[in-house]
Design a protein around this motif. Structure first.
Motif, PDB file in Angstrom:
ATOM      1  N   GLY A 244       3.294  12.942  -6.226  1.00 58.58           N
ATOM      2  CA  GLY A 244       4.531  12.734  -6.105  1.00 58.58           C
ATOM      3  C   GLY A 244       5.132  13.292  -7.194  1.00 58.58           C
TER       4      GLY A 244
ATOM      5  N   ARG B  78      -4.936   8.940   1.769  1.00 61.92           N
ATOM      6  CA  ARG B  78      -4.622   8.215   1.229  1.00 61.92           C
ATOM      7  C   ARG B  78      -4.182   6.962   2.040  1.00 61.92           C
ATOM      8  NH1 ARG B  78      -2.336  12.665  -1.322  1.00 61.92           N
ATOM      9  NH2 ARG B  78      -3.493  13.207  -3.545  1.00 61.92           N
TER      10      ARG B  78
ATOM     11  N   ALA C 178      -0.266   3.094   1.298  1.00 61.94           N
ATOM     12  CA  ALA C 178       0.311   2.217  -0.297  1.00 61.94           C
ATOM     13  C   ALA C 178       0.979   3.325  -0.703  1.00 61.94           C
ATOM     14  CB  ALA C 178       0.611   1.050  -0.320  1.00 61.94           C
ATOM     15  N   GLU C 179      -0.179   4.364  -1.091  1.00 59.36           N
ATOM     16  CA  GLU C 179      -0.706   5.151  -1.715  1.00 59.36           C
ATOM     17  C   GLU C 179       1.062   6.427  -1.445  1.00 59.36           C
ATOM     18  OE1 GLU C 179      -4.560   6.280  -4.193  1.00 59.36           O
ATOM     19  OE2 GLU C 179      -4.314   6.147  -1.748  1.00 59.36           O
TER      20      GLU C 179
ATOM     21  N   LEU D 110       3.462   5.692   0.718  1.00 55.25           N
ATOM     22  CA  LEU D 110       5.110   4.596   1.248  1.00 55.25           C
ATOM     23  C   LEU D 110       5.223   5.735   0.015  1.00 55.25           C
ATOM     24  CD1 LEU D 110       6.294   3.573   2.704  1.00 55.25           C
ATOM     25  CD2 LEU D 110       5.902   1.214   1.581  1.00 55.25           C
ATOM     26  N   ARG D 111       5.036   5.086  -1.559  1.00 58.24           N
ATOM     27  CA  ARG D 111       5.266   5.691  -3.146  1.00 58.24           C
ATOM     28  C   ARG D 111       5.442   7.276  -2.972  1.00 58.24           C
ATOM     29  NH1 ARG D 111       1.094   2.465  -4.826  1.00 58.24           N
ATOM     30  NH2 ARG D 111      -0.986   4.407  -5.187  1.00 58.24           N
TER      31      ARG D 111
ATOM     32  N   ASP E 241      10.074   7.065  -2.846  1.00 54.56           N
ATOM     33  CA  ASP E 241      10.772   5.882  -3.732  1.00 54.56           C
ATOM     34  C   ASP E 241      12.084   6.797  -4.232  1.00 54.56           C
ATOM     35  OD1 ASP E 241       8.489   4.127  -3.996  1.00 54.56           O
ATOM     36  OD2 ASP E 241       7.541   5.155  -5.964  1.00 54.56           O
TER      37      ASP E 241
END
Length: 266
Positions: free
Chosen positions: A170, A217, A220-221, A223-224, A227
């Motif tokens: 991330g 993954r 949801a992971e 998609l982060r 951000d």
């Protein structure tokens, strides 16, 4: 068969993610160790070649869409071994002045990229690790071609699932976001365990023998990673359903095992 010219810095004994991908796409830039791992992959997932082609096709569609949105600079992170339909070829169909930097940390990908792209002053191949984005973005090779004060497209196609959780994938995307200008774009495709966790776990165990892992993954992971970006339609979806060329729905798109999306920096 393997390729005849082997750069002296290339270790042919350890399987390489870039060379396995090359083999699945029908290339010949691979060694026995890569073909052995690819054979194991085909046992786990007999459609592995089809999945590799689906990922490559997504890359081409995404690059074309971003180029048509007006972006004229591309940084392809984890670019792998050059093959037909490279980023600069697709983008230059929209604007011949497009500039591209290919980035990889594998010697074979960099060596072959530089050999094939010699003489093109609007393309560069950078030997760097996407896990160190600050160093990458400051590299003179990149800075000579890419103006970060203007919109740029960062491509992380089948790249972030090669980064372990403890290496904080991330933070890589966040660094790219913070460095780029409004109007920039982000393209991601990523292995997911949403529908076939047993199969993706087996793939991960195979890749433990290679130069990089394969970390599946959740949606949801993944998609982060977007951000701070605005996802374009149709959002984060299975690769065959991201703006297919003919608009025809793909039966069982989840069998692609990969999600992909394209986003815009507001």
């Amino acid at each position: 068969m393997g390729f005849e010219w082997t750069p002296p810095e290339v270790d042919c004994r350890k399987p390489s993610v870039a060379r396995v991908y090359d083999f699945l796409l029908g290339g010949d830039h691979n060694f026995a160790s890569d073909r052995e791992l690819a054979t194991g992959l085909l046992r786990v997932e007999p459609r592995a070649r089809e999945l590799a082609r689906a990922n490559r096709a997504f890359l081409r569609r995404a690059v074309r869409a971003v180029a048509e949105a007006g972006v004229r600079q591309f940084v392809d992170l984890g670019s792998g071994i050059p093959t037909q339909g490279n980023v600069h070829e697709v983008a230059r169909d929209v604007d011949p002045a497009t500039r591209v930097v290919y980035v990889d940390n594998e010697d074979v990908a960099v060596a072959h990229g530089r050999a094939l792209l010699t003489g093109d002053d609007r393309v560069a191949v950078l030997h760097a690790d996407l896990r160190r984005p600050a160093d990458l973005l400051a590299d003179p090779t990149l800075r000579n071609l890419i103006d970060l004060s203007e919109p740029v497209a960062f491509l992380l196609v089948a790249a972030l699932h090669l980064v372990k959780d403890e290496e904080d994938p991330g933070s890589i995307v966040a660094a790219l976001r913070d460095a780029c200008a409004p109007g920039s774009h982000l393209v991601i495709s990523h292995l997911t365990h949403e529908t076939q966790p047993g199969k993706t776990a087996a793939i991960g165990r195979l890749y433990d023998r290679a130069s990089s892992p394969a970390v599946a993954r959740s949606q949801a992971e993944i998609l982060r990673f977007f951000d701070g970006w605005d996802l374009l339609d149709p959002g984060l979806v299975y690769l065959p359903t991201w703006r297919p060329d003919d608009g025809t729905p793909t039966p069982d798109p989840e069998h692609s095992l990969m999600l992909g999306g394209v986003a815009h920096h507001p």
